[in-house]
Write an enzyme that holds these catalytic residues in place. Structure first.
Site, PDB file in Angstrom:
ATOM      1  CE  LYS A  22     -97.373  -6.934  -3.713  1.00 47.21           C
ATOM      2  NZ  LYS A  22     -98.583  -6.716  -2.898  1.00 47.21           N
ATOM      3  CG  ASN A  23     -99.087  -3.077  -3.915  1.00 43.00           C
ATOM      4  OD1 ASN A  23     -99.348  -4.281  -4.025  1.00 43.00           O
ATOM      5  ND2 ASN A  23     -98.510  -2.567  -2.841  1.00 43.00           N
ATOM      6  CB  CYS A 126    -103.408  -9.653   7.424  1.00 40.80           C
ATOM      7  SG  CYS A 126    -102.027  -8.720   6.873  1.00 40.80           S
ATOM      8  NE  ARG A 131    -103.148  -4.752   5.285  1.00 39.40           N
ATOM      9  CZ  ARG A 131    -102.573  -5.268   4.202  1.00 39.40           C
ATOM     10  NH1 ARG A 131    -102.045  -6.463   4.230  1.00 39.40           N
ATOM     11  NH2 ARG A 131    -102.544  -4.586   3.083  1.00 39.40           N
ATOM     12  CG  ASP A 316     -95.716  -1.672   1.029  1.00 35.57           C
ATOM     13  OD1 ASP A 316     -96.132  -2.115   2.110  1.00 35.57           O
ATOM     14  OD2 ASP A 316     -96.459  -1.497   0.041  1.00 35.57           O
ATOM     15  CB  ILE A 338     -98.826   2.567   7.475  1.00 37.07           C
ATOM     16  CG1 ILE A 338     -98.098   3.807   6.941  1.00 37.07           C
ATOM     17  CG2 ILE A 338    -100.010   2.202   6.582  1.00 37.07           C
ATOM     18  CD1 ILE A 338     -98.924   5.044   6.763  1.00 37.07           C
ATOM     19  NE  ARG A 408     -98.888 -12.947  -1.208  1.00 36.66           N
ATOM     20  CZ  ARG A 408     -99.771 -12.532  -0.320  1.00 36.66           C
ATOM     21  NH1 ARG A 408     -99.656 -12.877   0.934  1.00 36.66           N
ATOM     22  NH2 ARG A 408    -100.784 -11.771  -0.687  1.00 36.66           N
TER      23      ARG A 408
HETATM   24  N1  EPU Z   1    -107.534   0.820   7.421  1.00 32.08           N
HETATM   25  C1  EPU Z   1    -108.616   0.867   8.250  1.00 32.08           C
HETATM   26  N2  EPU Z   1    -109.853   0.595   7.735  1.00 32.08           N
HETATM   27  C2  EPU Z   1    -110.025   0.295   6.428  1.00 32.08           C
HETATM   28  C3  EPU Z   1    -108.910   0.250   5.564  1.00 32.08           C
HETATM   29  C4  EPU Z   1    -107.677   0.527   6.097  1.00 32.08           C
HETATM   30  O1  EPU Z   1    -108.492   1.133   9.452  1.00 32.08           O
HETATM   31  O2  EPU Z   1    -111.179   0.063   6.030  1.00 32.08           O
HETATM   32  C5  EPU Z   1    -106.193   1.081   7.964  1.00 32.08           C
HETATM   33  C6  EPU Z   1    -105.256  -0.106   7.820  1.00 32.08           C
HETATM   34  O3  EPU Z   1    -105.442  -1.052   8.844  1.00 32.08           O
HETATM   35  C7  EPU Z   1    -103.908   0.566   7.866  1.00 32.08           C
HETATM   36  C8  EPU Z   1    -104.173   1.891   7.152  1.00 32.08           C
HETATM   37  O4  EPU Z   1    -105.586   2.097   7.212  1.00 32.08           O
HETATM   38  O5  EPU Z   1    -103.559   0.826   9.204  1.00 32.08           O
HETATM   39  C9  EPU Z   1    -103.715   1.945   5.710  1.00 32.08           C
HETATM   40  O6  EPU Z   1    -104.207   0.821   5.025  1.00 32.08           O
HETATM   41  P1  EPU Z   1    -104.501   0.841   3.447  1.00 32.08           P
HETATM   42  O7  EPU Z   1    -105.954   0.658   3.240  1.00 32.08           O
HETATM   43  O8  EPU Z   1    -103.871   2.063   2.874  1.00 32.08           O
HETATM   44  O9  EPU Z   1    -103.711  -0.441   2.962  1.00 32.08           O
HETATM   45  P2  EPU Z   1    -104.158  -1.497   1.852  1.00 32.08           P
HETATM   46  O10 EPU Z   1    -104.920  -0.818   0.783  1.00 32.08           O
HETATM   47  O11 EPU Z   1    -104.758  -2.664   2.503  1.00 32.08           O
HETATM   48  C10 EPU Z   1    -102.075  -1.156   0.311  1.00 32.08           C
HETATM   49  C11 EPU Z   1    -100.981  -2.022  -0.252  1.00 32.08           C
HETATM   50  C12 EPU Z   1    -100.049  -2.451   0.872  1.00 32.08           C
HETATM   51  C13 EPU Z   1     -99.459  -1.188   1.502  1.00 32.08           C
HETATM   52  C14 EPU Z   1    -100.588  -0.268   1.989  1.00 32.08           C
HETATM   53  C15 EPU Z   1    -100.094   1.052   2.523  1.00 32.08           C
HETATM   54  C16 EPU Z   1    -101.913  -3.108  -2.193  1.00 32.08           C
HETATM   55  C17 EPU Z   1    -102.376  -4.349  -2.846  1.00 32.08           C
HETATM   56  N3  EPU Z   1    -101.544  -3.181  -0.914  1.00 32.08           N
HETATM   57  O12 EPU Z   1    -102.753  -1.949   1.264  1.00 32.08           O
HETATM   58  O13 EPU Z   1     -99.002  -3.219   0.284  1.00 32.08           O
HETATM   59  O14 EPU Z   1     -98.636  -1.540   2.588  1.00 32.08           O
HETATM   60  O15 EPU Z   1    -101.492   0.016   0.899  1.00 32.08           O
HETATM   61  O16 EPU Z   1     -99.364   1.736   1.569  1.00 32.08           O
HETATM   62  O17 EPU Z   1    -101.872  -2.056  -2.828  1.00 32.08           O
HETATM   63  C18 EPU Z   1     -97.377  -4.934   0.175  1.00 32.08           C
HETATM   64  O18 EPU Z   1     -97.325  -4.724  -1.049  1.00 32.08           O
HETATM   65  O19 EPU Z   1     -96.539  -5.650   0.783  1.00 32.08           O
HETATM   66  C19 EPU Z   1     -98.456  -4.303   0.947  1.00 32.08           C
HETATM   67  C20 EPU Z   1     -98.813  -4.722   2.161  1.00 32.08           C
END
Ligand code: EPU
Length: 429
Positions: A22-23, A126, A131, A316, A338, A408
């Site tokens: 998915k990701n 969320c 996030r 995850d 995380i 999802r």
């Molecule tokens: N963060 C910030 N500022 C930002 C972006 C992120 O503070 O601008 C923080 C977030 O709040 C979090 C940390 O950085 O505390 C890591 O967030 P990240 O950006 O890595 O997460 P994401 O890109 O929103 C993806 C996956 C998630 C997975 C996370 C961590 C996808 C579509 N989503 O989310 O997957 O948990 O990376 O590995 O790739 C899931 O599939 O159930 C899921 C939530």
């Protein structure tokens, strides 16, 4: 709303086909916005999030055609998507759509890079934490974008195109890294990303972009260098297997005992999680077909695990591991680093008889001799599936409500588990 009924206590035996990730699929679909030519994605999982992203892309004028099933294909084979963004008719991603799936915010990068402007709703709250998107915005600003927040929308402009730059993330972010790579691919000049996310899905997307003509080096490491190109073309790409689905079923087998081959799974995508299972006393054997997971009647040793960016133990899989350790022989500790609020499963696991104490980001799980079925529900995808894992080992019947969360991210979960002997069925509303 559909529900899933599970009668616990059966061992799992047989094989489970692992779907495409998915990701990886979601950012790959978004990357189609970078070119007017067709991007063909194979091994795409049948998931509600894929359907929703299709609608979001449709809103920008993107055409998505789903290839038909070929003779000999089983119903588990992934689908083939032909995605064509020849004409982008709208550079706005509205609140109604973005608020339903956070990853859709990432369209901001290709829209901005190709069209010079994008107006994308802030994703909002969320269930698993605040996030924010501050680091994604920072990355685009480093590439020369002018950003303002207007009426809940992030408005990004780069009238004369984006320029290569240096992006140093203060914190590892998957979405930030995807966004930076996509934007930099069409920027003028060289971009260096420091402290980049190393998740396998980042490398998968970069591999696809390179097939489309991008010049990205170092994806999969914490330093990525991108030489911008003037345009990208079409390509054909096969999505990597889903490491979180793999880890989830591995934990389900560890929970019930039994012997299951996870077909197409790649151990190197989740070595940290497999190592934890091995420490807990589970047999993990890479085979030509995938990964074999087995556990005989012996109990599970407790573990002490902290979630980390890749290659560490993934957030995850945190909820699923917690479900598993409710049956550990002793006290386990799980620390979530995380997301600050990813413990919604704790209260629901308690309804099944689990003993879990929370203190800040650390959970202490005291293994119990037995769990008992109960009605449960959860508010996010991974929390929901942790309840399924617990239910598979609980005495009596568990009803998991709000199944749309599972849909999802897990393709035909009930069929895959029933195929290995679980007593599980979907009750359609
Ligand atoms: N963060 C910030 N500022 C930002 C972006 C992120 O503070 O601008 C923080 C977030 O709040 C979090 C940390 O950085 O505390 C890591 O967030 P990240 O950006 O890595 O997460 P994401 O890109 O929103 C993806 C996956 C998630 C997975 C996370 C961590 C996808 C579509 N989503 O989310 O997957 O948990 O990376 O590995 O790739 C899931 O599939 O159930 C899921 C939530």
């Amino acid at each position: 709303m559909d529900r899933i009924r599970i009668a616990g206590g059966r061992r799992l035996n047989g094989s489970i086909p692992i779907s495409g990730a998915k990701n990886a699929t979601l950012p790959l679909m978004i990357a189609s916005l970078l070119t007017e030519e067709t991007l063909v994605l194979e091994n795409v999982p049948r998931l509600a999030d894929v359907g929703l992203l299709q609608r979001i892309l449709g809103n920008h004028g993107v055409d998505v055609m789903i290839g038909g099933k070929r003779p000999g294909e089983t119903s588990y084979d992934g689908q083939t998507l032909h995605i064509c963004a020849a004409n982008i008719i709208d550079t706005t991603a509205p609140y109604e759509l973005v608020s339903r799936m956070r990853a859709s915010f990432w369209v901001i990068a290709p829209l901005l890079a190709r069209m010079g402007e994008a107006r994308v709703s802030m994703p909002g709250g969320c269930a698993i934490g605040t996030r924010p998107v501050d680091l994604l915005i920072m990355a685009l600003e480093r590439l020369g974008a002018a950003i303002e927040i207007d009426g809940g929308y992030v408005v990004a402009r780069a009238g004369r195109g984006l320029k290569g730059g240096e992006i140093k993330f203060p914190k590892v972010t998957v979405g930030g890294t995807h966004t930076a790579i996509m934007a930099a691919s069409l920027a003028n000049g060289t971009t260096v990303i420091e402290n980049a996310a190393r998740e396998p899905e980042i490398k998968d997307v970069a591999d696809c972009l390179n097939k489309m003509g991008a010049k990205i080096a170092g994806a999969g490491t914490s330093r990525i260098v991108i030489e911008g190109v003037a345009r990208l073309g079409g390509a054909r790409h096969r999505v990597i297997p889903d490491r979180i689905e793999t880890g989830t079923y591995a934990m389900a087998v560890a929970m019930t005992g039994g012997d299951v081959v996870l077909e197409n799974a790649q151990p190197e995508l989740l070595q940290a999680a497999l190592d934890v299972l091995i420490r807990a006393g589970v047999e993990v054997t890479p085979t030509n077909a995938g990964i074999r997971i087995a556990r005989d009647g012996s109990g599970l040793a407790p573990v002490d695990v902290t979630t980390q960016p890749f290659p560490g133990f993934p957030t995850d899989l945190q909820a699923q591991l917690m479900a598993l350790m409710t049956r550990g022989r002793g006290i386990s500790h799980i620390t979530e680093t995380i997301f600050e609020n990813r413990f919604m499963h704790v209260q629901e696991l308690a309804r099944l008889g689990a003993r879990i104490a929370l203190s800040g980001e650390r959970a202490t799980i005291e293994g119990v001799d037995r769990l008992k079925g109960a009605p449960v529900m959860a508010t996010d995808l991974r929390a929901s599936v942790s309840l399924v894992i617990a239910a598979l080992a609980a005495e009596g019947e568990t009803m998991v409500n709000r199944v749309y969360h599972l849909d999802r991210g897990f393709e035909r979960l009930e069929d895959k588990l029933a195929g290995c002997g679980a007593a599980i069925e979907r009750i359609s509303a």
